[in-house]
Design a protein around this motif. Structure first.
Motif, short mmCIF file in Angstrom:
data_model
loop_
_atom_site.label_atom_id
_atom_site.label_comp_id
_atom_site.label_asym_id
_atom_site.label_seq_id
_atom_site.Cartn_x
_atom_site.Cartn_y
_atom_site.Cartn_z
N TYR A 119 11.85 -16.17 26.87
CA TYR A 119 11.58 -17.24 27.83
C TYR A 119 12.79 -17.32 28.75
O TYR A 119 13.91 -17.02 28.32
CB TYR A 119 11.37 -18.58 27.10
CG TYR A 119 9.99 -18.72 26.52
CD1 TYR A 119 9.02 -19.48 27.16
CD2 TYR A 119 9.65 -18.08 25.34
CE1 TYR A 119 7.75 -19.60 26.64
CE2 TYR A 119 8.37 -18.19 24.80
CZ TYR A 119 7.42 -18.95 25.47
OH TYR A 119 6.16 -19.06 24.96
N TYR A 120 12.58 -17.71 29.98
CA TYR A 120 13.70 -17.73 30.92
C TYR A 120 13.58 -18.88 31.91
O TYR A 120 12.52 -19.46 32.11
CB TYR A 120 13.78 -16.40 31.69
CG TYR A 120 12.74 -16.31 32.79
CD1 TYR A 120 13.09 -16.60 34.12
CD2 TYR A 120 11.43 -15.99 32.52
CE1 TYR A 120 12.14 -16.56 35.13
CE2 TYR A 120 10.48 -15.95 33.52
CZ TYR A 120 10.85 -16.23 34.82
OH TYR A 120 9.91 -16.20 35.82
N ALA A 121 14.71 -19.16 32.52
CA ALA A 121 14.77 -20.09 33.66
C ALA A 121 15.87 -19.55 34.56
O ALA A 121 16.83 -18.94 34.09
CB ALA A 121 15.09 -21.51 33.21
N GLY A 137 10.87 -26.52 30.49
CA GLY A 137 10.72 -25.89 31.80
C GLY A 137 10.98 -24.40 31.84
O GLY A 137 11.00 -23.80 32.92
N MET A 138 11.16 -23.76 30.68
CA MET A 138 11.36 -22.32 30.66
C MET A 138 10.02 -21.61 30.72
O MET A 138 9.00 -22.16 30.29
CB MET A 138 12.15 -21.89 29.42
CG MET A 138 13.51 -22.55 29.34
SD MET A 138 14.55 -21.94 27.98
CE MET A 138 15.19 -20.44 28.73
N LYS A 139 10.01 -20.39 31.27
CA LYS A 139 8.77 -19.63 31.44
C LYS A 139 8.77 -18.41 30.53
O LYS A 139 9.79 -17.77 30.34
CB LYS A 139 8.64 -19.17 32.90
CG LYS A 139 8.53 -20.31 33.88
CD LYS A 139 8.43 -19.77 35.30
CE LYS A 139 8.36 -20.92 36.30
NZ LYS A 139 8.31 -20.43 37.67
N PHE A 140 7.58 -18.09 29.99
CA PHE A 140 7.43 -16.89 29.16
C PHE A 140 7.53 -15.67 30.06
O PHE A 140 6.89 -15.60 31.12
CB PHE A 140 6.08 -16.89 28.43
CG PHE A 140 5.82 -15.61 27.70
CD1 PHE A 140 6.52 -15.32 26.54
CD2 PHE A 140 4.91 -14.70 28.19
CE1 PHE A 140 6.29 -14.13 25.87
CE2 PHE A 140 4.66 -13.51 27.52
CZ PHE A 140 5.36 -13.22 26.35
N GLU A 141 8.33 -14.69 29.64
CA GLU A 141 8.45 -13.46 30.41
C GLU A 141 7.83 -12.27 29.71
O GLU A 141 7.02 -11.55 30.28
CB GLU A 141 9.93 -13.14 30.70
CG GLU A 141 10.11 -11.89 31.55
CD GLU A 141 11.53 -11.69 31.98
OE1 GLU A 141 11.78 -11.74 33.19
OE2 GLU A 141 12.41 -11.51 31.10
N ASN A 149 14.54 -21.42 40.21
CA ASN A 149 13.18 -21.86 39.88
C ASN A 149 13.13 -23.04 38.94
O ASN A 149 12.06 -23.55 38.61
CB ASN A 149 12.32 -20.71 39.33
CG ASN A 149 12.67 -20.32 37.89
OD1 ASN A 149 13.45 -20.98 37.23
ND2 ASN A 149 12.10 -19.24 37.43
N THR A 198 9.16 -22.07 20.73
CA THR A 198 8.48 -21.72 21.98
C THR A 198 7.96 -22.97 22.68
O THR A 198 8.05 -23.09 23.90
CB THR A 198 7.32 -20.72 21.76
OG1 THR A 198 6.37 -21.27 20.86
CG2 THR A 198 7.82 -19.40 21.23
N GLU A 223 9.12 -24.17 26.45
CA GLU A 223 8.12 -24.46 27.49
C GLU A 223 8.24 -25.91 27.98
O GLU A 223 8.19 -26.17 29.18
CB GLU A 223 6.71 -24.20 26.96
CG GLU A 223 6.42 -22.73 26.77
CD GLU A 223 5.14 -22.47 26.00
OE1 GLU A 223 4.48 -23.43 25.53
OE2 GLU A 223 4.78 -21.28 25.85
N GLU A 266 18.16 -16.99 29.32
CA GLU A 266 17.04 -16.58 28.47
C GLU A 266 17.13 -17.22 27.10
O GLU A 266 18.23 -17.44 26.58
CB GLU A 266 17.05 -15.05 28.27
CG GLU A 266 16.76 -14.25 29.51
CD GLU A 266 16.73 -12.77 29.26
OE1 GLU A 266 16.42 -12.04 30.21
OE2 GLU A 266 17.02 -12.30 28.12
#
Length: 195
Positions: A183-185, A160-164, A189, A153, A157, A142
């Protein structure tokens, strides 16, 4: 703890950067990276830093502390160096939040502002995430980002990290509990093909 490789040997390379633990002989380049910073570009950029106390002896102790943190799987702190000329352009670190059935960590990153807008941050963070999953055995990473830190941010992004979510009252800083974006990966995924 599931460390897939000995942390001290863990190195990542892309076309333009090398990511690895700091060594005692990195002092001059490390110091040049920090002393070469421009004035602060926004609220979350510290800009020029007073490095007067950061002597070579101080740096050797910092390297020793980083090694101890890595050995104990508390944190893994990597320098980011530009290929070709070896300039120190930033840092990426991972803090272990939980192991066992979680394998959960947090990422922090900084690129010295004199190297911004060249894609180094995306390249370094993306490769560092790969290292965290494949070398350090994390399943979930995270990034905890201040609500108004738009450059961070965007970097998360682009790597390749996604907003949670937004976690309210998540971190105590500047004398108060502050909200943060998460944000997480995960290792399942994350797209490794773009490295």
């Amino acid at each position: 703890m599931i460390l897939k490789t000995e942390t001290f040997d863990l190195t990542g390379e892309t076309e333009r950067v090398v990511i690895r633990l700091l060594k005692k002989q990195d002092y001059a380049e490390w110091l040049n990276g920090y002393t070469g910073r421009l004035e602060a570009q926004h609220k979350h950029d510290p800009g020029n830093l007073d490095m007067e106390e950061c002597t070579e002896e101080w740096f050797k102790e910092l390297v020793r502390k980083h090694q101890e943190l890595a050995r104990n799987d508390i944190a893994h702190v990597f320098g980011v160096f530009r290929k070709g000329d070896g300039k120190h352009i930033g840092m990426v670190d991972f803090s272990t939040l939980a192991r066992n059935e979680f394998q959960w960590g947090r990422i922090g990153y900084t690129i010295h502002n004199q190297f911004w807008n060249r894609g180094y941050g995306k390249e370094a963070v993306k490769k560092a995430l790969y290292m965290a999953f494949e070398g350090l055995g994390f399943h979930r990473i995270e990034a905890h980002i201040n609500l108004d830190n738009i450059p961070s941010t965007k970097l998360a992004e682009s790597a390749g990290m996604k907003f949670e979510c937004k976690r309210e009252g998540f971190l105590f800083e500047d004398g108060k509990w502050t909200d943060h974006l998460v944000y997480y990966a995960t290792g399942t995924n994350f797209r490794f093909s773009d490295l």
